[in-house]
Design a protein around this motif. Structure first.
Motif, PDB file in Angstrom:
ATOM      1  N   TRP A   1      19.419  25.972  17.472  1.00  0.00           N
ATOM      2  CA  TRP A   1      19.361  24.514  17.297  1.00  0.00           C
ATOM      3  C   TRP A   1      18.142  23.894  17.971  1.00  0.00           C
ATOM      4  CZ3 TRP A   1      24.748  24.751  19.846  1.00  0.00           C
ATOM      5  CH2 TRP A   1      24.650  24.997  21.214  1.00  0.00           C
ATOM      6  N   ALA A   2      17.336  24.703  18.648  1.00  0.00           N
ATOM      7  CA  ALA A   2      16.137  24.168  19.314  1.00  0.00           C
ATOM      8  C   ALA A   2      15.047  25.235  19.322  1.00  0.00           C
ATOM      9  CB  ALA A   2      16.461  23.708  20.728  1.00  0.00           C
ATOM     10  N   PHE A   3      14.717  25.773  18.153  1.00  0.00           N
ATOM     11  CA  PHE A   3      13.752  26.870  18.083  1.00  0.00           C
ATOM     12  C   PHE A   3      12.359  26.389  18.495  1.00  0.00           C
ATOM     13  CE2 PHE A   3      11.085  30.193  16.643  1.00  0.00           C
ATOM     14  CZ  PHE A   3      11.851  31.309  16.368  1.00  0.00           C
ATOM     15  N   PHE A   4      11.865  25.357  17.822  1.00  0.00           N
ATOM     16  CA  PHE A   4      10.497  24.895  18.065  1.00  0.00           C
ATOM     17  C   PHE A   4      10.420  23.601  18.882  1.00  0.00           C
ATOM     18  CE2 PHE A   4      10.149  27.265  13.991  1.00  0.00           C
ATOM     19  CZ  PHE A   4       9.217  28.224  14.378  1.00  0.00           C
ATOM     20  N   ASP A   5      11.488  22.820  18.850  1.00  0.00           N
ATOM     21  CA  ASP A   5      11.458  21.502  19.491  1.00  0.00           C
ATOM     22  C   ASP A   5      12.715  21.271  20.322  1.00  0.00           C
ATOM     23  OD1 ASP A   5       8.999  20.383  18.158  1.00  0.00           O
ATOM     24  OD2 ASP A   5      10.235  20.784  16.381  1.00  0.00           O
ATOM     25  N   GLU A   6      12.529  20.653  21.486  1.00  0.00           N
ATOM     26  CA  GLU A   6      13.669  20.234  22.283  1.00  0.00           C
ATOM     27  C   GLU A   6      14.367  19.049  21.618  1.00  0.00           C
ATOM     28  OE1 GLU A   6      12.549  19.207  26.252  1.00  0.00           O
ATOM     29  OE2 GLU A   6      12.588  21.292  26.950  1.00  0.00           O
ATOM     30  N   PHE A   7      15.651  18.907  21.915  1.00  0.00           N
ATOM     31  CA  PHE A   7      16.328  17.655  21.589  1.00  0.00           C
ATOM     32  C   PHE A   7      17.165  17.238  22.783  1.00  0.00           C
ATOM     33  CE2 PHE A   7      19.541  20.725  20.174  1.00  0.00           C
ATOM     34  CZ  PHE A   7      20.742  20.145  20.551  1.00  0.00           C
ATOM     35  N   GLU A   8      17.563  15.978  22.802  1.00  0.00           N
ATOM     36  CA  GLU A   8      18.167  15.392  23.989  1.00  0.00           C
ATOM     37  C   GLU A   8      19.496  14.730  23.647  1.00  0.00           C
ATOM     38  OE1 GLU A   8      16.614  11.633  26.193  1.00  0.00           O
ATOM     39  OE2 GLU A   8      15.540  13.359  27.087  1.00  0.00           O
ATOM     40  N   LEU A   9      20.475  14.898  24.554  1.00  0.00           N
ATOM     41  CA  LEU A   9      21.735  14.170  24.474  1.00  0.00           C
ATOM     42  C   LEU A   9      21.792  13.202  25.644  1.00  0.00           C
ATOM     43  CD1 LEU A   9      24.754  16.579  23.747  1.00  0.00           C
ATOM     44  CD2 LEU A   9      23.792  14.850  22.242  1.00  0.00           C
ATOM     45  N   VAL A  10      21.915  11.921  25.366  1.00  0.00           N
ATOM     46  CA  VAL A  10      22.029  10.942  26.443  1.00  0.00           C
ATOM     47  C   VAL A  10      23.456  10.969  26.969  1.00  0.00           C
ATOM     48  CG1 VAL A  10      20.211   9.511  25.457  1.00  0.00           C
ATOM     49  CG2 VAL A  10      22.600   9.049  24.864  1.00  0.00           C
ATOM     50  N   PRO A  11      23.709  10.438  28.169  1.00  0.00           N
ATOM     51  CA  PRO A  11      25.069  10.440  28.722  1.00  0.00           C
ATOM     52  C   PRO A  11      26.093   9.848  27.754  1.00  0.00           C
ATOM     53  CG  PRO A  11      23.505   9.796  30.406  1.00  0.00           C
ATOM     54  CD  PRO A  11      22.732   9.885  29.124  1.00  0.00           C
ATOM     55  N   GLY A  12      27.188  10.574  27.577  1.00  0.00           N
ATOM     56  CA  GLY A  12      28.252  10.136  26.684  1.00  0.00           C
ATOM     57  C   GLY A  12      28.057  10.496  25.231  1.00  0.00           C
ATOM     58  N   GLN A  13      26.869  10.967  24.845  1.00  0.00           N
ATOM     59  CA  GLN A  13      26.591  11.304  23.447  1.00  0.00           C
ATOM     60  C   GLN A  13      27.096  12.708  23.137  1.00  0.00           C
ATOM     61  OE1 GLN A  13      22.427  11.469  22.392  1.00  0.00           O
ATOM     62  NE2 GLN A  13      22.827  11.133  20.216  1.00  0.00           N
ATOM     63  N   SER A  14      27.439  12.932  21.865  1.00  0.00           N
ATOM     64  CA  SER A  14      27.937  14.233  21.412  1.00  0.00           C
ATOM     65  C   SER A  14      27.105  14.740  20.242  1.00  0.00           C
ATOM     66  CB  SER A  14      29.401  14.126  20.955  1.00  0.00           C
ATOM     67  OG  SER A  14      30.233  13.615  21.961  1.00  0.00           O
ATOM     68  N   PHE A  15      27.137  16.049  20.038  1.00  0.00           N
ATOM     69  CA  PHE A  15      26.658  16.619  18.775  1.00  0.00           C
ATOM     70  C   PHE A  15      27.694  17.602  18.279  1.00  0.00           C
ATOM     71  CE2 PHE A  15      24.434  19.715  21.670  1.00  0.00           C
ATOM     72  CZ  PHE A  15      24.997  20.888  21.181  1.00  0.00           C
ATOM     73  N   ALA A  16      27.645  17.882  16.969  1.00  0.00           N
ATOM     74  CA  ALA A  16      28.606  18.799  16.356  1.00  0.00           C
ATOM     75  C   ALA A  16      27.900  19.703  15.371  1.00  0.00           C
ATOM     76  CB  ALA A  16      29.720  18.021  15.656  1.00  0.00           C
TER      77      ALA A  16
END
Length: 308
Positions: free
Chosen positions: A267-282
């Motif tokens: 899910w992060a091969f070439f680029d970072e991604f960010e989750l802010v406090p309280g945020q979710s991903f699925a």
């Protein structure tokens, strides 16, 4: 085809085919070595014929354990296990950076004649003991088809940041190592799968050419030692994983046949991604485990016949 489920409380859940073949063992008891990033995993993983298609603690990477959810670079911590990649210094043994995933319980365990589903609650804990994320995980064994010689496993994750600052997801590639973007749900194959064939739905490519590419599915097929047989695993994204405008859409394949057999939904091969406090991903994934050396057409036809 019916299935049988056994729960050894505090240790593992085992799913067998109606014929008695152990298809999976979902191990959630904590591993003894924290350097291997304690977390639940599936091993062994077997075909309906009983052929093992997962590796466990291979001598090259002791922290590789069958099929497991991982995160190699997460805000300076390593939930993958083993040595940590540091740009300009290479791989270093940094036990203080290795995190863990704690099993908190099973809100749901449902067994049917031909289907098993579990929901698990977990906490991702950094090395100092702070809870960084809460996870809800779903695993389903289904579509056991004796005629096709195949069955399917669905694995989904919903992860929520419980810190008071953002969580940054990356990989060795985002940290500076070229074409080593491993992170996310990872499969490690058995030793005899080394040198196997990997292919996707598009043009002919080998595993090296598929590294870092995108696609709805990827298959890996190889011949076993000891028995006169081939097996095939198919790794597939759920339809929503491929939607434009989502972090999931940016997923890439991490795949190797040599020197080790492994596939990861990175899910992060070439680029970072960010989750802010309280945020979710699925994310939602499928793994089809099949007897025989399937080709591209057979994979595509079988996947089309499975509903999400």
């Amino acid at each position: 085809m019916t299935i049988q489920v056994t729960h050894t409380h505090g240790e593992r859940i085992t799913v067998r085919s109606g014929g008695g073949v152990e298809l999976i063992s979902y191990v959630y008891a904590p591993d003894p070595d924290p350097f291997e990033a304690r977390k639940p995993y599936i091993h062994p993983l077997r075909t309906l014929a009983g052929n093992q298609v997962s590796g466990y603690r291979p001598n090259d990477h002791r922290w590789h354990k069958g099929l497991q959810m991982t995160a190699s670079h997460l805000s300076g911590q390593n939930f993958w296990g083993g040595n940590s990649y540091v740009h300009g210094e290479g791989y270093l043994r940094l036990p203080e950076r290795v995190g863990s995933m704690r099993h908190d319980g099973f809100p749901s365990l449902d067994v049917g004649d031909d289907r098993f589903h579990l929901t698990e609650e977990l906490t991702w804990i950094e090395n100092g003991g702070q809870a960084w994320a809460r996870e809800e995980r779903d695993i389903t064994v289904h579509s056991v088809d004796e005629e096709a010689g195949a069955w399917a496993l669905d694995w989904s994750i919903r992860l929520t940041n419980v810190r008071d600052e953002p969580l940054r997801f990356g990989s060795p590639t985002t940290a500076g190592r070229e074409m080593a973007g491993y992170t996310g749900l990872q499969w490690r194959g058995p030793r005899d799968f080394t040198g196997g064939a990997a292919f996707g739905p598009g043009d002919e490519k080998d595993a090296g050419e598929l590294m870092g590419t995108q696609g709805p599915w990827l298959a890996f097929t190889a011949e076993h030692d000891d028995v006169d047989a081939h097996s095939t695993l198919v790794f597939a994204h759920a339809p929503e994983n491929l939607e434009e405008g989502t972090a999931i859409h940016d997923s890439h394949w991490f795949v190797r046949s040599e020197p080790i057999p492994t596939v990861a939904f990175s899910w992060a091969f070439f680029d970072e991604f960010e989750l802010v406090p309280g945020q979710s991903f699925a994310y939602r994934y499928r793994v089809v485990v099949a007897d025989g050396a399937w080709d591209r057409d057979r994979v595509a036809t079988h996947l089309k016949g499975l509903s999400w």
